[in-house]
Design a protein around this motif. Structure first.
Motif, mmCIF file in Angstrom:
data_model
loop_
_atom_site.group_PDB
_atom_site.id
_atom_site.type_symbol
_atom_site.label_atom_id
_atom_site.label_comp_id
_atom_site.label_asym_id
_atom_site.label_seq_id
_atom_site.Cartn_x
_atom_site.Cartn_y
_atom_site.Cartn_z
ATOM 1 N N TYR A 137 3.508 -2.769 -1.710
ATOM 2 C CA TYR A 137 3.010 -3.498 -2.871
ATOM 3 C C TYR A 137 3.479 -4.936 -2.816
ATOM 4 O O TYR A 137 4.348 -5.297 -2.015
ATOM 5 N N MET A 189 3.721 -6.530 -10.615
ATOM 6 C CA MET A 189 3.009 -6.093 -9.419
ATOM 7 C C MET A 189 1.558 -6.577 -9.510
ATOM 8 O O MET A 189 0.961 -6.564 -10.576
ATOM 9 N N ILE A 224 -1.223 -3.016 -4.580
ATOM 10 C CA ILE A 224 -0.533 -1.808 -4.140
ATOM 11 C C ILE A 224 -1.437 -1.061 -3.165
ATOM 12 O O ILE A 224 -2.659 -1.196 -3.216
#
Length: 122
Positions: A35, A42, A45
């Protein structure tokens, strides 16, 4: 015979790494689930099945879903509403994916930073 270590398929990891290599200052994180993140948020991923999830702003996300007949990304049975699931053919097309990865990175820059460590209990 030993079971293979869980993780994303090697060919998909190579494609994923090629995409994020074009982002200055961004490094791949995660051993089993590759990721990328920025300021604790984030923005991409790769699942153990090799499906790439890409976090996009609402307008970009809607356009991506429409233009590529894509779906929202699911992880462990839960839909991640800000993420699109990148179709395999598109993941393999680095030139076509580069602008989307750049948009994802730009969107991550607009998100409020998250603390990366939990406060200690008193």
């Amino acid at each position: 015979m030993a079971k293979p270590a869980p993780g994303a398929p090697a060919d998909k990891v190579r494609l994923y790494e090629a995409l994020i290599a074009g982002l200055p200052g961004v490094e791949r994180k995660g051993a089993k689930f590759p990721y990328t993140s920025l300021n604790g948020n984030m923005f991409s991923i790769l699942s153990t099945t090799g499906v790439m999830g890409l976090r996009l702003a609402k307008a970009d996300r809607e356009a991506f879903l429409r233009d590529h007949a894509a779906k929202l990304y699911e992880s462990h049975g839960a839909v991640m509403p800000e993420y699109v699931a990148v179709p395999d053919a598109l993941l393999a097309d680095t030139a076509a994916m580069t602008p989307y990865v750049a948009k994802s990175f730009a969107y991550a820059q607009t998100l409020r930073p998250k603390p990366t460590t939990r406060p200690k209990k008193a």
